[in-house]
Design a protein around this motif. Structure first.
Motif, PDB file in Angstrom:
ATOM      1  N   PRO A 329      39.795  82.753  44.820  1.00  0.00           N
ATOM      2  CA  PRO A 329      40.446  82.475  46.167  1.00  0.00           C
ATOM      3  C   PRO A 329      40.113  81.014  46.669  1.00  0.00           C
ATOM      4  O   PRO A 329      39.108  80.566  46.614  1.00  0.00           O
ATOM      5  CB  PRO A 329      40.145  83.503  47.010  1.00  0.00           C
ATOM      6  CG  PRO A 329      38.953  84.321  46.466  1.00  0.00           C
ATOM      7  CD  PRO A 329      38.757  83.725  45.185  1.00  0.00           C
ATOM      8  N   GLU A 330      40.948  80.600  47.722  1.00  0.00           N
ATOM      9  CA  GLU A 330      40.783  79.499  48.215  1.00  0.00           C
ATOM     10  C   GLU A 330      39.455  79.401  49.110  1.00  0.00           C
ATOM     11  O   GLU A 330      38.887  78.393  48.698  1.00  0.00           O
ATOM     12  CB  GLU A 330      42.089  79.136  49.115  1.00  0.00           C
ATOM     13  CG  GLU A 330      42.447  77.689  49.700  1.00  0.00           C
ATOM     14  CD  GLU A 330      43.684  77.499  49.719  1.00  0.00           C
ATOM     15  OE1 GLU A 330      44.110  76.563  50.129  1.00  0.00           O
ATOM     16  OE2 GLU A 330      44.692  78.488  49.494  1.00  0.00           O
ATOM     17  N   ASN A 332      35.997  81.772  50.212  1.00  0.00           N
ATOM     18  CA  ASN A 332      35.239  82.984  49.860  1.00  0.00           C
ATOM     19  C   ASN A 332      35.026  84.055  51.109  1.00  0.00           C
ATOM     20  O   ASN A 332      34.359  84.715  50.895  1.00  0.00           O
ATOM     21  CB  ASN A 332      33.886  82.511  49.401  1.00  0.00           C
ATOM     22  CG  ASN A 332      33.958  82.496  47.657  1.00  0.00           C
ATOM     23  OD1 ASN A 332      34.799  82.942  47.159  1.00  0.00           O
ATOM     24  ND2 ASN A 332      33.246  81.753  47.233  1.00  0.00           N
ATOM     25  N   GLY A 333      35.881  83.604  52.004  1.00  0.00           N
ATOM     26  CA  GLY A 333      35.988  84.569  53.153  1.00  0.00           C
ATOM     27  C   GLY A 333      36.462  86.021  52.951  1.00  0.00           C
ATOM     28  O   GLY A 333      36.829  86.127  51.656  1.00  0.00           O
ATOM     29  N   GLY A 334      36.234  86.988  53.949  1.00  0.00           N
ATOM     30  CA  GLY A 334      36.672  88.352  53.782  1.00  0.00           C
ATOM     31  C   GLY A 334      38.171  88.560  53.681  1.00  0.00           C
ATOM     32  O   GLY A 334      38.490  89.521  53.596  1.00  0.00           O
ATOM     33  N   HIS A 335      38.916  87.298  53.732  1.00  0.00           N
ATOM     34  CA  HIS A 335      40.436  87.539  53.834  1.00  0.00           C
ATOM     35  C   HIS A 335      40.945  87.806  52.600  1.00  0.00           C
ATOM     36  O   HIS A 335      42.306  88.067  52.531  1.00  0.00           O
ATOM     37  CB  HIS A 335      41.110  86.497  54.485  1.00  0.00           C
ATOM     38  CG  HIS A 335      40.651  86.403  56.081  1.00  0.00           C
ATOM     39  ND1 HIS A 335      40.660  87.240  56.831  1.00  0.00           N
ATOM     40  CD2 HIS A 335      39.873  85.189  56.892  1.00  0.00           C
ATOM     41  CE1 HIS A 335      40.235  86.633  57.895  1.00  0.00           C
ATOM     42  NE2 HIS A 335      39.788  85.417  57.931  1.00  0.00           N
ATOM     43  N   PHE A 336      40.476  87.729  51.417  1.00  0.00           N
ATOM     44  CA  PHE A 336      41.099  88.007  50.269  1.00  0.00           C
ATOM     45  C   PHE A 336      41.390  89.495  49.787  1.00  0.00           C
ATOM     46  O   PHE A 336      42.288  89.629  49.384  1.00  0.00           O
ATOM     47  CB  PHE A 336      39.990  87.596  49.007  1.00  0.00           C
ATOM     48  CG  PHE A 336      40.450  87.490  47.695  1.00  0.00           C
ATOM     49  CD1 PHE A 336      41.907  86.605  47.383  1.00  0.00           C
ATOM     50  CD2 PHE A 336      39.985  88.253  46.771  1.00  0.00           C
ATOM     51  CE1 PHE A 336      42.293  86.730  46.056  1.00  0.00           C
ATOM     52  CE2 PHE A 336      40.521  88.161  45.379  1.00  0.00           C
ATOM     53  CZ  PHE A 336      41.836  87.539  45.167  1.00  0.00           C
ATOM     54  N   ILE A 337      40.607  90.254  50.579  1.00  0.00           N
ATOM     55  CA  ILE A 337      40.775  91.783  50.588  1.00  0.00           C
ATOM     56  C   ILE A 337      41.222  92.343  51.774  1.00  0.00           C
ATOM     57  O   ILE A 337      40.781  92.225  52.779  1.00  0.00           O
ATOM     58  CB  ILE A 337      39.580  92.633  50.221  1.00  0.00           C
ATOM     59  CG1 ILE A 337      38.887  91.917  48.908  1.00  0.00           C
ATOM     60  CG2 ILE A 337      40.241  94.027  49.658  1.00  0.00           C
ATOM     61  CD1 ILE A 337      39.517  91.999  47.716  1.00  0.00           C
ATOM     62  N   PRO A 359      39.779  80.767  34.207  1.00  0.00           N
ATOM     63  CA  PRO A 359      40.139  81.276  35.404  1.00  0.00           C
ATOM     64  C   PRO A 359      41.273  80.197  36.099  1.00  0.00           C
ATOM     65  O   PRO A 359      41.477  79.148  35.714  1.00  0.00           O
ATOM     66  CB  PRO A 359      38.907  80.741  36.286  1.00  0.00           C
ATOM     67  CG  PRO A 359      37.743  80.923  35.383  1.00  0.00           C
ATOM     68  CD  PRO A 359      38.459  80.200  34.126  1.00  0.00           C
ATOM     69  N   THR A 360      42.062  80.896  36.829  1.00  0.00           N
ATOM     70  CA  THR A 360      43.126  80.284  37.712  1.00  0.00           C
ATOM     71  C   THR A 360      43.044  80.433  39.146  1.00  0.00           C
ATOM     72  O   THR A 360      43.429  81.110  39.890  1.00  0.00           O
ATOM     73  CB  THR A 360      44.306  80.970  37.137  1.00  0.00           C
ATOM     74  OG1 THR A 360      44.490  81.157  35.971  1.00  0.00           O
ATOM     75  CG2 THR A 360      45.762  80.452  37.580  1.00  0.00           C
ATOM     76  N   PRO A 361      42.489  79.268  39.620  1.00  0.00           N
ATOM     77  CA  PRO A 361      42.093  79.194  41.071  1.00  0.00           C
ATOM     78  C   PRO A 361      43.367  79.253  41.759  1.00  0.00           C
ATOM     79  O   PRO A 361      44.429  78.883  41.341  1.00  0.00           O
ATOM     80  CB  PRO A 361      41.507  77.732  41.043  1.00  0.00           C
ATOM     81  CG  PRO A 361      41.155  77.397  39.949  1.00  0.00           C
ATOM     82  CD  PRO A 361      41.804  77.794  38.676  1.00  0.00           C
ATOM     83  N   LYS A 362      43.333  80.024  42.985  1.00  0.00           N
ATOM     84  CA  LYS A 362      44.210  80.398  43.813  1.00  0.00           C
ATOM     85  C   LYS A 362      45.583  80.918  43.233  1.00  0.00           C
ATOM     86  O   LYS A 362      46.764  80.986  43.799  1.00  0.00           O
ATOM     87  CB  LYS A 362      44.697  79.219  44.424  1.00  0.00           C
ATOM     88  CG  LYS A 362      43.856  78.295  45.601  1.00  0.00           C
ATOM     89  CD  LYS A 362      44.153  77.068  46.017  1.00  0.00           C
ATOM     90  CE  LYS A 362      42.816  76.257  45.926  1.00  0.00           C
ATOM     91  NZ  LYS A 362      43.283  74.871  46.350  1.00  0.00           N
ATOM     92  N   GLY A 363      45.515  81.503  42.115  1.00  0.00           N
ATOM     93  CA  GLY A 363      46.932  82.285  41.361  1.00  0.00           C
ATOM     94  C   GLY A 363      47.245  83.484  42.281  1.00  0.00           C
ATOM     95  O   GLY A 363      48.171  83.690  42.180  1.00  0.00           O
ATOM     96  N   ILE A 364      46.173  83.994  42.945  1.00  0.00           N
ATOM     97  CA  ILE A 364      46.462  85.227  43.664  1.00  0.00           C
ATOM     98  C   ILE A 364      46.007  84.922  45.326  1.00  0.00           C
ATOM     99  O   ILE A 364      44.928  84.483  45.462  1.00  0.00           O
ATOM    100  CB  ILE A 364      45.668  86.552  43.163  1.00  0.00           C
ATOM    101  CG1 ILE A 364      46.548  86.842  41.716  1.00  0.00           C
ATOM    102  CG2 ILE A 364      46.062  87.677  44.164  1.00  0.00           C
ATOM    103  CD1 ILE A 364      45.421  87.878  40.934  1.00  0.00           C
ATOM    104  N   SER A 365      46.972  85.097  46.158  1.00  0.00           N
ATOM    105  CA  SER A 365      46.601  84.733  47.446  1.00  0.00           C
ATOM    106  C   SER A 365      45.534  85.821  48.096  1.00  0.00           C
ATOM    107  O   SER A 365      44.974  85.303  48.549  1.00  0.00           O
ATOM    108  CB  SER A 365      48.045  84.954  48.403  1.00  0.00           C
ATOM    109  OG  SER A 365      48.960  84.104  47.688  1.00  0.00           O
ATOM    110  N   TYR A 366      46.133  87.054  47.919  1.00  0.00           N
ATOM    111  CA  TYR A 366      45.399  88.039  48.611  1.00  0.00           C
ATOM    112  C   TYR A 366      45.534  89.493  47.887  1.00  0.00           C
ATOM    113  O   TYR A 366      46.613  89.487  47.191  1.00  0.00           O
ATOM    114  CB  TYR A 366      45.327  88.351  49.982  1.00  0.00           C
ATOM    115  CG  TYR A 366      46.498  88.314  50.490  1.00  0.00           C
ATOM    116  CD1 TYR A 366      47.032  89.954  50.687  1.00  0.00           C
ATOM    117  CD2 TYR A 366      47.493  87.609  50.994  1.00  0.00           C
ATOM    118  CE1 TYR A 366      48.351  89.975  51.248  1.00  0.00           C
ATOM    119  CE2 TYR A 366      48.662  87.762  51.303  1.00  0.00           C
ATOM    120  CZ  TYR A 366      49.111  88.962  51.618  1.00  0.00           C
ATOM    121  OH  TYR A 366      50.536  89.360  51.972  1.00  0.00           O
ATOM    122  N   ILE A 367      44.815  90.381  47.949  1.00  0.00           N
ATOM    123  CA  ILE A 367      44.764  91.773  47.431  1.00  0.00           C
ATOM    124  C   ILE A 367      45.032  92.648  48.553  1.00  0.00           C
ATOM    125  O   ILE A 367      44.160  92.625  49.664  1.00  0.00           O
ATOM    126  CB  ILE A 367      43.737  91.928  46.787  1.00  0.00           C
ATOM    127  CG1 ILE A 367      43.322  91.090  45.514  1.00  0.00           C
ATOM    128  CG2 ILE A 367      43.837  93.569  46.158  1.00  0.00           C
ATOM    129  CD1 ILE A 367      42.092  91.456  44.665  1.00  0.00           C
TER     130      ILE A 367
END
Lengths: 397, 397
Positions: A329-330, A332-337, A359-367
């Motif tokens: 993710p963009e 490494n904060g907790g906002h990914f989940i 690896p595909t950086p930023k391919g997924i915004s969040y979960i």
């Protein structure tokens, strides 16, 4: 002015594991095959709708996510008409306890989602389910309502129940037998977990209404799927859910998602909902399962690039870490989940090598981490109404 | 040492417009459906093979693109065995004019392509067609040879003829009736042009042999396609070719390519050959055709991301310019187009806007411009032999 009669309800999003694609009747929204879905928990994903009726209202009006929209939309009109028809029938049968004078009143509707539209989740299912459920409450209608929700948006009928829900395609021309039925309660399979991987989509894909029309008109594989493949899969899927057989559930879920997207590709001109990130997620899931020699994780994709992942509670932390590793993710904060808490997990080098993707950086915004949840509910807390006593959206909306 | 008996031949690449995917017999290479292809011109794409026999040779040997390879490969052995069997049969029937003593001789084979393997074009079809054609010449075998080429690589049987070629799937268990037949000569449709858009592929996709095995085992859509869709499409395609009906030919070509890739997606685990550049090319072609209100251009994709484009001569300059506009090449030098000359063309603003895609720089490495061409030929110029009189590859190879 008269004090309006106000009801607020919430309704869930559902995700199909046996897919609905194609109508045999466009107006009544009757499908060419049955489908089966899992209702997602409303703590993470829900629509809230307030409906008010008052003698003082001049017109039916609707506000969606803070903006007034056109109430004359045919599908909105279908739902309003059908609910009022049922209410009138009920009054004429002498059965209603609710003040039936409101039947002649105009209605104000205000609806919001607790998730961004940009998440690419089919908000129309939760939206129409919530609308129909709320209208039924305010007009004092009870009983089978999924057939009305269906006329708003096909998959909305499945959002009328919690847990595991089938939409039986039905046989009648009038669609009376094309309704949703609960297969299992939301408490049936407590270990089941759901992760929505929100892909950073480049562009808006083709809408499902026109997409499925073109598919019905042009894809010979879709007809075969609907007539000869789905009936058997419905039986298999219901059995897998009832047995809580994760590998069977997972494999059929993946196969059916792939077959749906295959029929999109067989459409002319072809429709692509999966992008390169979706392909990567699919490869990742298969390699993850292959590494363990068992099916621990499944994917499914609707009419967009976002993956919805099914797995069991015990595998969530590691799989989330795998996603984080291969889609850094963009920040490494907790906002990914978002949603249900996910514990940290370490990845073995063997697992990373075994997956072996670039690896595909930023391919997924969040979960969004969630689980199976209940059907529509009435909100008892009056402060939650989205419409004020003047019948207009509260300022906070 | 004895002077070897040397023959050099060339054979073409073919591109299927009704796709072959799936075998009913792995060893004999018998397909689950018939297929139809266009033979590409050898000036742009060909395999050249020299075959030599000599009493002095100790072993059968083979060199491919300058490197000695393992002659014991089962498919190579199938072709060698079948040609020698036919030669023996012919000798025993007393029919051969060729010195039959060479039947007991070992064979040296040397083969090169005039196009890079990296182009992702199925070189095995041209390779096995050329091998079988050359071996037949050196051993004095005539008549039906496509059934032998088929046992080297299924689609190689179609490279045994020029023009438009069908591979009739056949019904017999021994495969004797699974052979290629010319539908029309290479001179039949002189306006037809072919552009190979070589995509900058990131990684090597799954091979077609194992891919089609998995598809046969797992895709229910593939079985339906083979049994119920392809037979009708073969009739339609042959008629479209015979009538030189470009829109009918083009639409069926696109639909069949899409359906082949749909069955790959319906395979479990799914197989993806199309990447985001392929998706872009597909969208571009449909928007180009829509702009003109007629089908002027068609795409087809084999087991890889490269598009093969069919169009008529008059549309080539503009369409190439469209590709150059939406896939800006690394340099603006002349190397973007190889093969047949393409005139310059200007694009109207209306056309660019009508296509309206985001340009993808370097998405396509280069274009090979070619046309329909003839089948395998003998090379009369002795200086073109790839093997010297010592039976070893010449230094220049």
């Amino acid at each position: 002015m008269d004090k309006p009669n106000i009801v607020t309800c919430t309704a869930p999003v559902n995700i199909a594991v046996i897919k609905y694609w194609g109508k045999r009747n466009e107006e009544l929204i009757l499908p060419i095959n049955s489908s089966l879905s899992v209702t997602l928990h409303q703590e993470q994903l829900k629509t809230t709708t307030t409906v008010a009726t008052s003698r003082s209202f001049q017109d039916d009006r609707i506000w969606l996510n803070g903006k007034e929209e056109d109430i004359t939309h045919p599908r909105l009109q279908s739902c309003l008409r059908e609910i009022r028809r049922l209410a009138r029938k009920r009054r004429n049968d002498g059965g209603t306890a609710v003040d039936s004078t409101c039947l002649s009143h105009k209605v104000h509707i205000c609806s919001v989602n607790n998730f961004p539209t940009a998440a690419g989740l089919a908000s129309s299912a939760a939206g129409f389910a919530c609308l129909v459920y709320s209208l039924a409450r305010v007009f004092g209608v009870e009983g089978e309502l999924s057939g009305i929700a269906r006329q708003g948006s096909g998959s909305a009928c499945r959002s009328m129940y919690g847990g595991f829900v089938q939409w039986v395609m039905g046989q009648q021309d009038d669609g009376k037998d094309s309704v949703a039925q609960q297969v299992e309660l939301e408490t049936h399979w407590p270990e089941l977990r759901i992760l929505v991987l929100v892909a950073s989509a480049e562009r808006k894909p083709i809408g499902s209404t026109s997409g499925m029309q073109t598919s019905v008109q042009t894809s010979c594989l879709l007809k075969h799927r609907a007539d000869s493949v789905v009936p058997g899969r419905m039986v298999e899927m219901i059995e897998a859910v009832q047995r809580k057989d994760f590998p069977a559930f997972a494999e059929l879920t993946m196969k059916d998602s792939n077959q749906f997207h295959a029929t999109c590709l067989d459409t002319y001109p072809p429709i692509f909902y999966l992008n390169s990130v979706s392909h990567q997620v699919i490869n990742l899931v298969h390699r993850y399962n292959r590494h363990y020699g068992e099916t621990r994780v499944a994917y499914t994709f609707d009419a967009g690039p976002n993956a919805v992942i099914f797995t069991l509670q015990q595998h969530v932390p590691e799989f989330v870490q795998v996603v984080r590793h291969f889609f850094p993710p963009e920040t490494n904060g907790g906002h990914f989940i978002k949603g249900l808490d996910v514990n940290n997990a370490d990845l073995s080098e063997e697992l990373k090598q075994s997956i072996g993707l670039e690896p595909t950086p930023k391919g997924i915004s969040y979960i969004i981490s969630t689980k199976v949840g209940p059907g529509p509910c009435v909100v008892d807390d009056l402060t939650q109404h989205l419409l004020g006593s003047d019948g207009l959206p509260k300022k906070t909306v």
